[in-house]
Design an enzyme around this catalytic site. Structure first.
Site, mmCIF file in Angstrom:
data_model
loop_
_atom_site.group_PDB
_atom_site.id
_atom_site.type_symbol
_atom_site.label_atom_id
_atom_site.label_comp_id
_atom_site.label_asym_id
_atom_site.label_seq_id
_atom_site.Cartn_x
_atom_site.Cartn_y
_atom_site.Cartn_z
ATOM 1 N N LYS A 76 45.788 48.087 46.405
ATOM 2 C CA LYS A 76 47.075 47.402 46.359
ATOM 3 C C LYS A 76 48.211 48.388 46.090
ATOM 4 C CE LYS A 76 45.973 43.830 43.676
ATOM 5 N NZ LYS A 76 46.110 42.624 42.854
ATOM 6 N N ARG A 101 32.306 45.433 46.960
ATOM 7 C CA ARG A 101 33.637 45.259 47.542
ATOM 8 C C ARG A 101 33.581 45.387 49.050
ATOM 9 N NH1 ARG A 101 37.582 46.259 43.567
ATOM 10 N NH2 ARG A 101 39.271 46.458 45.047
ATOM 11 N N GLU A 155 45.553 39.063 40.328
ATOM 12 C CA GLU A 155 46.727 39.475 39.569
ATOM 13 C C GLU A 155 47.914 39.321 40.511
ATOM 14 O OE1 GLU A 155 45.953 43.350 37.421
ATOM 15 O OE2 GLU A 155 44.002 43.014 38.335
HETATM 16 P P1 ATP Z 1 44.029 45.672 40.950
HETATM 17 O O1 ATP Z 1 43.815 47.123 41.114
HETATM 18 O O2 ATP Z 1 45.469 45.282 40.907
HETATM 19 O O3 ATP Z 1 43.186 45.024 39.891
HETATM 20 P P2 ATP Z 1 42.401 44.147 42.752
HETATM 21 O O4 ATP Z 1 42.155 44.496 44.178
HETATM 22 O O5 ATP Z 1 41.278 44.122 41.791
HETATM 23 O O6 ATP Z 1 43.540 45.105 42.331
HETATM 24 P P3 ATP Z 1 42.936 41.448 41.930
HETATM 25 O O7 ATP Z 1 44.132 40.628 42.166
HETATM 26 O O8 ATP Z 1 42.548 41.754 40.538
HETATM 27 O O9 ATP Z 1 43.144 42.771 42.746
HETATM 28 O O10 ATP Z 1 41.715 40.817 42.715
HETATM 29 C C1 ATP Z 1 41.317 39.489 42.562
HETATM 30 C C2 ATP Z 1 39.838 39.373 42.860
HETATM 31 O O11 ATP Z 1 39.554 39.865 44.155
HETATM 32 C C3 ATP Z 1 38.989 40.162 41.877
HETATM 33 O O12 ATP Z 1 37.960 39.319 41.407
HETATM 34 C C4 ATP Z 1 38.430 41.288 42.665
HETATM 35 O O13 ATP Z 1 37.135 41.599 42.260
HETATM 36 C C5 ATP Z 1 38.449 40.739 44.114
HETATM 37 N N1 ATP Z 1 38.627 41.830 45.075
HETATM 38 C C6 ATP Z 1 39.633 42.721 45.105
HETATM 39 N N2 ATP Z 1 39.451 43.621 46.087
HETATM 40 C C7 ATP Z 1 38.286 43.302 46.700
HETATM 41 C C8 ATP Z 1 37.540 43.852 47.793
HETATM 42 N N3 ATP Z 1 37.965 44.937 48.447
HETATM 43 N N4 ATP Z 1 36.392 43.247 48.153
HETATM 44 C C9 ATP Z 1 35.963 42.157 47.500
HETATM 45 N N5 ATP Z 1 36.610 41.588 46.471
HETATM 46 C C10 ATP Z 1 37.762 42.141 46.057
HETATM 47 MG MG MG Z 2 41.803 43.487 39.550
#
Ligand code: ATP
Ligand code: MG
Length: 571
Positions: A281, A271, A41
């Site tokens: 974030k 994660r 996002e």
């Molecule tokens: P939001 O709360 O804004 O959704 P988010 O950390 O999920 O935050 P995204 O931009 O949706 O952010 O993340 C993009 C991709 O990265 C998603 O597929 C998510 O699963 C993966 N991702 C995010 N944080 C982690 C993490 N700590 N470890 C592994 N993968 C992650």
């Molecule tokens: Mg997300």
């Protein structure tokens, strides 16, 4: 389609995600096609957690000869910006991955998603609810008790169509109406209890402007976007496990019978969470907005641009991610393992130089005033062909203040009156005394040198206990050094009751000016270059060097390896 590669550089067995993909390919699913995606996002900068997802999404495609899309899931105009979009693309490229011509945006599918929503209304699968999101939340029930039907659940198709179209025409205020999927208020999966699929947002979208007044919820966009793109394996993190049946439900409604042949397969992994930092974030944005750090690329941030500025290399990050692996269990990863990875990489690759962080003058009293010599220093003992560089030597030098003690205990193997040490790459010296100011501070140290102890001379092999680094006071250049430490003073800030901002480490940045660096370093250092300051640690040239009027170095990591030490203890 290529066979699974089992003979890659570092032979390793497939992780569970790769195994699933390998099995699907072997079974001929999707006609042997493999297409993954990384779906950020655009509402923040990428952090090291995202790197774990990127390495998986792009890595598995690379491993089996498939492709990986970059898709921005830009369904919330209130939080998104092209600044984030640009930074995300830069950081993925920095990690060494490329989506080629497969750049997509969920906003490209807004029309298709809207049309699908209209179809759901017509088929009795969606209705407009006039309640607030708080009221809707209250009616959701609990995992063990069913929810309560909305009083608007049984509106006529005509009324729903009229209201939804007027929502999109801008007739209603934000928060007054939502569109909900009509599924099952008693489902054991809370996500099936008539989830909200569209809400009114009046903020213009950074890509589609004011065209839309209703925007799909993430859960109504993500799975269908995968479907529109032909994604075969939709790899994501564990919190999406309960969303998977909902995504499948929407795709089946969307595709009808053809979903039998093709439906994106979602696979979830754990994660990445790191000790002594936060990964949310929202919290990272707060740190930036409230100036608790100096921007998204502050070298203390777990963001990729922060790690880059700190001196981390893409390879060290990949090595770390490889080491922690992919599983189905949530874990908190030890930051010292990440530090170990960069130390390993820099030990192999960083040029060795001399810098004195806390300088005190050392005068070699028996060395002629007008004499200067050039010492030849090894660039990197780990790399035989890394070559050497020259370092000037003269009567006045700088050494670290901590390397001298007037009244030293027996085990102090550095400089103290009467004792000998070797100056790295130069002579053995013997301390003869020191000079102090009116307050008792040491202003100068005196020593004599043994001319017979230079490399190649008869006394060269003479053993002394300590070796000190030094720079020539006549030739050195002043620089600034920023000593970074962990951002938080507690291991798991997210688990504490206190506001996370109160848990910040007050000593996470210490700035040193008047650091003395050898001329070779001053002449060759470019932004992002990495060095080992002998006996101190690994340092990277900060971009501020371009404007500061002097070189600025960030401490990437000290020399001491707490991870390796713990491993040794454990074995
Ligand atoms: P939001 O709360 O804004 O959704 P988010 O950390 O999920 O935050 P995204 O931009 O949706 O952010 O993340 C993009 C991709 O990265 C998603 O597929 C998510 O699963 C993966 N991702 C995010 N944080 C982690 C993490 N700590 N470890 C592994 N993968 C992650
Ligand atoms: Mg997300």
């Amino acid at each position: 389609m290529a066979e699974p590669i089992t003979t890659s550089e570092e032979k390793r067995s497939l992780n569970f995600v790769e195994q699933i993909v390998a099995d699907d390919l072997k079974a001929g699913k999707n006609s042997g096609r493999l297409n993954t995606r990384f779906p950020p996002e655009p509402n923040g900068y990428l952090h090291i957690g995202h790197a774990k997802a990127i390495c998986m999404d792009f890595g598995v495609a690379e491993l089996f000869g498939g492709t990986c899309n970059l898709r921005f899931d830009d369904t919330n105009p209130q939080k998104e910006d092209t600044e984030y979009e640009q930074a995300i693309m830069r950081d993925i490229h920095w990690l060494g991955y490329d989506w080629q011509d497969r750049l997509y945006y969920a906003s490209d599918y807004f029309q298709q998603l809207y049309d699908f929503a209209i179809r759901l209304i017509k088929e009795g699968h969606a209705y407009v609810d006039d309640q607030t999101s708080e009221q809707i939340a209250q009616q959701k029930g609990t995992p063990t008790t069913p929810g309560t039907d909305s009083p608007f659940r049984n509106r006529s198709v005509e009324e729903n169509l009229d209201l939804f179209q007027r929502m999109n025409a801008g007739e209603f205020d934000e928060g007054t109406h939502v569109l909900r999927a009509k599924i099952d208020m008693a489902s054991s999966n809370m996500h099936f209890r008539d989830p909200i699929i569209y809400r009114i947002i009046k903020t213009p979208h950074w890509r589609t402007g004011t065209k839309w007044k209703v925007y799909p919820m993430y859960d109504f966009a993500h799975g269908q976007s995968d479907y529109f793109e032909g994604v075969t394996h939709s790899i994501c993190t564990l919190e999406f496990v309960p969303h998977r049946p909902l995504y499948d439900y929407f795709v089946r409604l969307l595709a009808g019978d053809t979903a039998q042949q093709y439906c994106p397969r979602q696979i979830e992994f754990n994660r990445l969470n790191l000790t002594y930092t936060v990964m949310s974030k929202r919290k990272l944005l707060q740190l930036v907005k409230e100036n608790l750090v100096a921007g998204w690329d502050d070298p203390r941030m777990p963001t990729l641009c922060g790690l880059r500025r700190r001196g981390y290399t893409p390879q060290s990050i990949k090595n770390f991610i490889n080491a922690i692996g992919y599983t189905k269990y949530e874990a908190l990863n030890d930051i010292s393992l990440l530090e170990h990875a960069i130390r390993d990489d820099l030990n192999a690759n960083a040029t060795r130089v001399s810098a004195v962080l806390n300088p005190v003058r050392l005068v070699i009293t028996n060395y002629p005033e007008d004499r200067e010599e050039t010492m030849s220093m090894e660039n990197n003992p780990e790399q035989p062909d890394a070559g050497r560089h020259n370092m000037p030597f003269c009567r006045e030098l700088y050494i670290e203040r901590e390397d001298f003690m007037e009244d030293a205990p027996k085990k102090f193997f550095r400089l103290t009156p009467g004792k000998e040490v070797r100056l790295k790459g130069a002579y053995i010296i013997q301390c003869t005394g020191c000079t102090k100011d009116a307050h008792g501070n040491i202003t100068e140290i005196q020593a004599t040198y043994d001319p017979d102890t230079l490399s190649g001379m008869p006394g060269a092999s003479r053993k002394v206990k300590g070796t000190l680094h030094w720079v020539s006071a006549r030739h050195c250049v002043d620089a600034e050094v920023r000593l970074y430490d962990r951002l938080f003073s507690v291991e798991n800030p997210a688990a504490e009751d206190a506001d996370f901002r109160e848990l910040l480490n007050p000593d996470s940045l210490q700035t040193l000016t008047g650091v003395k660096i050898e001329p070779f370093l001053a002449q060759t250092a470019q932004v992002e270059d990495k060095y080992q300051f002998q006996r101190i640690g690994y340092f990277t040239v900060d971009p501020d060097s371009a404007t500061a009027g002097h070189l600025v170095f960030n401490r990437t990591i000290g020399l001491k390896d707490s991870w390796a030490k713990e491993q040794k203890k454990a074995n």
